[in-house]
Design an enzyme around this catalytic site. Structure first.
Site, mmCIF file in Angstrom:
data_model
loop_
_atom_site.group_PDB
_atom_site.id
_atom_site.type_symbol
_atom_site.label_atom_id
_atom_site.label_comp_id
_atom_site.label_asym_id
_atom_site.label_seq_id
_atom_site.Cartn_x
_atom_site.Cartn_y
_atom_site.Cartn_z
ATOM 1 N N HIS A 67 0.836 -1.199 0.000
ATOM 2 C CA HIS A 67 0.000 0.000 0.000
ATOM 3 C C HIS A 67 0.867 1.244 0.000
ATOM 4 C CE1 HIS A 67 0.666 -1.303 4.188
ATOM 5 N NE2 HIS A 67 0.824 -0.020 4.446
ATOM 6 N N CYS A 176 -17.047 23.162 9.730
ATOM 7 C CA CYS A 176 -16.771 24.405 10.437
ATOM 8 C C CYS A 176 -15.799 24.102 11.569
ATOM 9 C CB CYS A 176 -18.060 25.047 10.973
ATOM 10 S SG CYS A 176 -18.905 24.081 12.243
#
Length: 636
Positions: A67, A176
């Site tokens: 990976h 946010c």
């Protein structure tokens, strides 16, 4: 993220016979390229080989999972081969590997870890591995995986299947800094606007509880475009080559239809990912100031849990000793064993908040290489006399940490660019040796030079706040309260909030009290106005009004946004004046607050809470009355 969704038929090859590990890697890389998610083959392959140099990814039991996280990866994907005869992949158990899966992950986030964990969960089943090796074709191979995942994760699969039947034209990501209100309000606004326009919309939320409703690679590939309404950094590499609008989270609440129409009409710019820095081809893209704001908010967002939890624990220590009748002899907070426990644990959290702020600012700018320099620079900013010989006797505190985060992040971007010119053979040691070593040395030198100056500024600000007279403090409280209501979660609001948290770090707790009460007033004032001045609001506004009692008492200012957006000329000034009155009264009554969040739920640890509550009531009533006077009657 389901394994079967990351595999394509083109990226699977059965019955292969690679002669060695290198040939197996070459086969898997070639299959990854066929999946269409690799932008640069050589760069991706170098990442795979660099990971193998650190240690073989063969885990034993015939399994190998090479990976790599790489800038060359456009979207997460998997490739797989079966090797009936086995191949020597240097497994720890010395046995050959016959099931090989290769993970390709973008350079943002930890997608590869999620996929790796999922693969290992299902591959531990010996019967399942046997079925995969006996699969006659790719279709059967995928069916076996699908069946196993369905059995292991039934609820997740049901949800995935129900969503897979929907083709989303527009995708969204909302985030946010606090991840409490704006994030979910923007998501709801975009989804409602989509239904109104007859356009299918799916929104991923990056809230305080983590990423929810995550966008899949298939959805990203098939959509018309993406709206990223965020005031902090989000994973962007997956959107490379797609039409993307990046904007403020408040725009997701205020103008959702406009954003959706811009995506559908094809007016959105094409996004090009450039490593840790994200830029669009839009000439009117994010300004430098906007990027600075997002980096700052990323630091504040990750710092908040330390400040909130630590502040409440310390405040509880004082509360316990107050109840126990502790003498005012310097032992306050440690007079009883319970108080000492809470103060010590809270102090641990408080000690971490400044380094964490700097670390995540640095990481927002330069990805993982920026985390180390930010963390160390932030920690150096907290040191006082223990660092006197080389960094000045006075800690530079919050301001020093801000400087360390931004300086460290941008220094690491420069280091990364310089390292691009190094020989390819050194790629494997860049992230584990060169970046940390050079970054640590650079930030140490910078902080040694800057700490004394930042320390003087920090001390001066702290002394200024401590020595302010009664009238000056009241004016400051009025200004901070009004700032919390000007844009209700925007730059003014966040500037006041960051100032409040900086004051906490310096030991000035009255500033934060004025800031929080200023943020609580707007929703409560609106809720009161919809209750007592019903003829000034529409039926829908009246129905939603009571929810603002809860949001206001919880210090979620964003509940006022829909009302402010509908009538800004009258609602915003009313809220500002009410919040200014509350902030000024809080200062006048010498109210204090150690926890920068929680609303009414932390009133028990507010200094002089009865007068704080009175200030909140007066400010909210003032805002309500002004709205009742200024707003026009709604036509029946």
């Amino acid at each position: 993220m389901r394994i079967v969704d990351l595999l394509k038929k083109e990226s699977i090859a059965l019955g292969q016979a690679p002669g060695n590990k290198q040939e197996a890697i070459d086969m898997l890389v070639e299959l990854q390229v066929k999946s269409g998610n690799i932008a640069d083959v050589e760069t991706y392959k170098k990442g795979i080989l660099a990971r193998e140099e650190q240690g073989s990814t063969a885990v034993g039991e015939g399994i190998a999972i090479p990976h790599a996280k790489s800038e060359a990866v456009k979207a997460p994907s998997l490739a797989a081969i079966t090797v009936p005869g086995g191949v020597d992949y240097e497994a720890l158990d010395g046995e050959p590997s016959n099931l090989l899966f290769m993970i390709a992950a973008p350079n943002d986030g930890d997608v590869h870890l999620e996929v790796l964990s999922r693969l290992m969960t299902i591959l531990m089943d010996e019967e399942f591995r046997g079925e995969l090796l006996k699969a006659k074709d790719v279709t059967e191979f995928l069916a076996i995986i699908d069946k196993t995942e369905t059995a292991k994760f039934p609820e997740e699969v049901t949800m995935a299947k129900s969503e897979s039947s929907v083709e989303y034209r527009v995708l969204g990501v909302t985030a946010c800094p606090t991840g409490i209100a704006h994030t979910y309000m923007a998501a709801e606004a975009l989804e409602k606007a989509g239904k109104k326009l007859g356009i299918t919309v799916k929104v991923e939320t990056n809230g305080s509880g983590g990423v929810k409703n995550k966008l899949t690679a298939k959805e990203i590939e098939e959509c018309d475009g993406i709206i990223v309404a965020a005031d902090k950094s989000v994973e962007m590499s997956r959107f490379d080559g797609k039409k993307v609008i990046t904007t403020k989270v408040s725009d997701g609440i205020k103008i959702p239809e406009e954003l959706i129409n811009k995506v559908v009409s094809g007016d959105a710019p094409v996004y090009k990912h450039q490593g840790a820095k994200a830029e669009t081809s839009d000439a009117q893209g994010e300004s430098f100031g906007r990027k600075i704001y997002k980096h700052l908010m990323n630091g504040v967002s990750n710092m908040l849990p330390f400040v909130v939890a630590g502040g409440i624990f310390i405040a509880l220590a004082f509360l316990i000793d107050t109840i126990a009748g502790a003498p005012q002899d310097g032992s306050f907070g440690t007079y009883t064993e319970a108080a000492a426990f809470f103060k010590t644990v809270g102090g641990f959290a408080f000690n971490f908040m400044v380094p964490i702020l700097a670390a995540f600012i640095g990481m927002s700018i330069a990805d993982r290489p920026g985390f180390l320099v930010g963390l160390v620079g932030g920690y150096m900013a907290t040191l006082g006399s223990t660092f006197a010989s080389i960094g000045g006797d006075v800690p530079s505190g919050f301001l020093g940490a801000l400087f360390a985060g931004f300086a460290g992040g941008y220094l690491m971007l420069g280091v990364e660019k310089l390292c691009d010119k190094m020989p390819d053979a050194l790629n494997g040691i860049k992230p584990v040796l060169i970046y940390p070593l050079v970054g640590l040395g650079m930030i140490a030198v910078v902080m040694c030079a800057i700490n004394p100056f930042m320390g003087m500024i920090n001390t001066g600000l702290s002394n200024f706040l401590s020595n302010m007279g009664g009238q000056s403090k009241i004016i400051l409280g009025c200004i901070l309260g009004a700032m919390m209501s000007i844009d209700m979660g925007g730059p003014f609001n966040k500037a006041a909030y960051v100032f409040g948290t900086a004051a906490i770090a310096s030991g000035n707790y009255d500033v934060m009290a004025a800031v929080m009460i200023g943020g609580m007033v707007p929703p409560i004032a609106i809720a009161l106005a919809t209750t007592f001045f019903k003829n000034k609001f529409t039926e829908e506004e009246r129905k939603s009004g009571p929810v603002n009692y809860i949001m206001g008492l919880s210090f979620i200012t964003e509940g006022a946004i829909p009302y402010a957006a509908a009538d800004p000329i009258r609602v915003i000034p009313s809220c500002m004046i009410g919040a200014a009155v509350a902030g000024g009264l809080s200062m006048a009554f010498n109210c204090t607050l150690m926890a920068p969040h929680g609303g009414i739920f932390v009133f028990a640890v507010v200094g002089n809470w009865p007068m704080y509550l009175l200030s909140l009531v007066i400010g909210s009533v003032v805002g309500m009355v002004l709205m009742g006077v200024l707003k026009k009657k709604v036509q029946a």
